[in-house]
Design a protein around this motif. Structure first.
Motif, short mmCIF file in Angstrom:
data_model
loop_
_atom_site.label_atom_id
_atom_site.label_comp_id
_atom_site.label_asym_id
_atom_site.label_seq_id
_atom_site.Cartn_x
_atom_site.Cartn_y
_atom_site.Cartn_z
N VAL A 11 0.85 -1.18 0.00
CA VAL A 11 0.00 0.00 0.00
C VAL A 11 0.89 1.23 0.00
O VAL A 11 1.82 1.35 0.78
N TYR A 12 0.59 2.16 -0.89
CA TYR A 12 1.37 3.38 -0.99
C TYR A 12 0.49 4.55 -0.56
O TYR A 12 -0.51 4.86 -1.19
N ALA A 13 0.85 5.17 0.55
CA ALA A 13 0.08 6.30 1.06
C ALA A 13 0.90 7.57 0.89
O ALA A 13 2.10 7.59 1.13
N GLN A 14 0.25 8.63 0.48
CA GLN A 14 0.93 9.91 0.33
C GLN A 14 1.14 10.58 1.67
O GLN A 14 2.09 11.30 1.86
N SER A 15 0.22 10.35 2.61
CA SER A 15 0.30 11.04 3.88
C SER A 15 -0.31 10.16 4.97
O SER A 15 -1.39 9.60 4.79
N ILE A 16 0.37 10.04 6.09
CA ILE A 16 -0.15 9.33 7.26
C ILE A 16 -0.21 10.34 8.39
O ILE A 16 0.79 10.97 8.73
N ASN A 17 -1.39 10.53 8.96
CA ASN A 17 -1.60 11.51 10.01
C ASN A 17 -1.98 10.81 11.30
O ASN A 17 -2.81 9.90 11.30
N ILE A 18 -1.38 11.23 12.40
CA ILE A 18 -1.72 10.72 13.71
C ILE A 18 -2.27 11.89 14.50
O ILE A 18 -1.58 12.89 14.70
N GLY A 19 -3.52 11.78 14.92
CA GLY A 19 -4.14 12.90 15.61
C GLY A 19 -5.13 12.42 16.64
O GLY A 19 -5.18 11.23 16.98
N PRO A 20 -5.97 13.34 17.14
CA PRO A 20 -6.94 12.99 18.18
C PRO A 20 -7.94 11.93 17.72
O PRO A 20 -8.42 11.14 18.52
N GLY A 21 -8.23 11.89 16.43
CA GLY A 21 -9.17 10.89 15.92
C GLY A 21 -8.52 9.55 15.63
O GLY A 21 -9.16 8.63 15.16
N GLY A 22 -7.24 9.44 15.89
CA GLY A 22 -6.52 8.20 15.62
C GLY A 22 -5.65 8.33 14.39
O GLY A 22 -5.29 9.42 13.97
N LEU A 23 -5.33 7.21 13.80
CA LEU A 23 -4.46 7.15 12.63
C LEU A 23 -5.31 7.31 11.37
O LEU A 23 -6.35 6.66 11.23
N SER A 24 -4.88 8.18 10.46
CA SER A 24 -5.60 8.33 9.20
C SER A 24 -4.59 8.33 8.06
O SER A 24 -3.47 8.79 8.21
N VAL A 25 -5.01 7.77 6.94
CA VAL A 25 -4.17 7.66 5.76
C VAL A 25 -4.82 8.44 4.63
O VAL A 25 -6.01 8.29 4.36
N ASP A 26 -4.04 9.30 3.99
CA ASP A 26 -4.54 10.11 2.87
C ASP A 26 -3.89 9.59 1.60
O ASP A 26 -2.73 9.85 1.34
N PRO A 27 -4.63 8.82 0.78
CA PRO A 27 -4.03 8.22 -0.42
C PRO A 27 -3.96 9.17 -1.62
O PRO A 27 -3.49 8.78 -2.67
N ARG A 28 -4.41 10.42 -1.45
CA ARG A 28 -4.40 11.35 -2.58
C ARG A 28 -2.97 11.76 -2.93
O ARG A 28 -2.10 11.81 -2.08
N THR A 29 -2.77 12.08 -4.18
CA THR A 29 -1.47 12.57 -4.63
C THR A 29 -1.33 14.04 -4.22
O THR A 29 -2.33 14.70 -3.92
N PRO A 30 -0.12 14.56 -4.21
CA PRO A 30 0.05 15.99 -3.89
C PRO A 30 -0.75 16.89 -4.84
O PRO A 30 -1.28 17.92 -4.42
N HIS A 31 -0.86 16.50 -6.09
CA HIS A 31 -1.64 17.29 -7.05
C HIS A 31 -3.12 17.33 -6.65
O HIS A 31 -3.76 18.40 -6.68
N GLU A 32 -3.69 16.19 -6.26
CA GLU A 32 -5.09 16.14 -5.85
C GLU A 32 -5.33 16.99 -4.61
O GLU A 32 -6.34 17.68 -4.50
N ARG A 33 -4.40 16.95 -3.65
CA ARG A 33 -4.54 17.77 -2.45
C ARG A 33 -4.47 19.25 -2.80
O ARG A 33 -5.20 20.07 -2.25
N ARG A 34 -3.60 19.62 -3.73
CA ARG A 34 -3.47 21.01 -4.15
C ARG A 34 -4.77 21.48 -4.84
O ARG A 34 -5.23 22.60 -4.60
N VAL A 35 -5.36 20.64 -5.67
CA VAL A 35 -6.62 20.99 -6.33
C VAL A 35 -7.72 21.19 -5.29
O VAL A 35 -8.48 22.17 -5.35
N ASP A 36 -7.81 20.29 -4.31
CA ASP A 36 -8.81 20.45 -3.25
C ASP A 36 -8.60 21.74 -2.48
O ASP A 36 -9.54 22.45 -2.13
N ARG A 37 -7.35 22.06 -2.18
CA ARG A 37 -7.02 23.28 -1.45
C ARG A 37 -7.43 24.51 -2.27
O ARG A 37 -7.98 25.47 -1.75
N ASP A 38 -7.18 24.48 -3.58
CA ASP A 38 -7.56 25.60 -4.44
C ASP A 38 -9.07 25.77 -4.51
O ASP A 38 -9.58 26.89 -4.52
N ILE A 39 -9.79 24.66 -4.53
CA ILE A 39 -11.26 24.73 -4.55
C ILE A 39 -11.76 25.37 -3.27
O ILE A 39 -12.63 26.25 -3.29
N ARG A 40 -11.22 24.96 -2.11
CA ARG A 40 -11.64 25.55 -0.85
C ARG A 40 -11.30 27.04 -0.80
O ARG A 40 -12.08 27.85 -0.30
#
Length: 87
Positions: A11-40
């Motif tokens: 499994v290839y994950a772009q980002s693994i986050n550990i926070g108050p909600g537990g462990l989360s994996v973000d499988p999006r590519t950096p380009h997809e995250r940038r597009v989402d950020r631009d939309i917001r």
């Protein structure tokens, strides 16, 4: 946690986050995250422009507006609502 990361070698994950909600994996590519950020960012800009337009109309058309803030206690804490009312 280390064992889980080692066992998931295929499994290839772009980002693994550990926070108050537990462990989360973000499988999006950096380009997809940038597009989402631009939309917001565009949505925030549109919301800001709409607020400026309302303020302009209220100020120069002679409308009288006021802001009403209500607070209420819920099971999760205080909830504040701000409403703009124009007469």
């Amino acid at each position: 946690m280390t064992a889980a990361l080692l066992l998931s070698g295929g499994v290839y994950a772009q980002s693994i986050n550990i926070g108050p909600g537990g462990l989360s994996v973000d499988p999006r590519t950096p380009h997809e995250r940038r597009v989402d950020r631009d939309i917001r960012r565009e949505e925030r800009r549109d919301r800001y422009e709409r607020a400026r337009e309302r303020e302009y109309r209220a100020r120069y058309r002679g409308e009288r507006c006021r802001t009403i803030t209500t607070s209420e206690e819920t099971g999760r804490g205080m909830v504040r609502r701000t409403t703009r009312v124009c007469d």
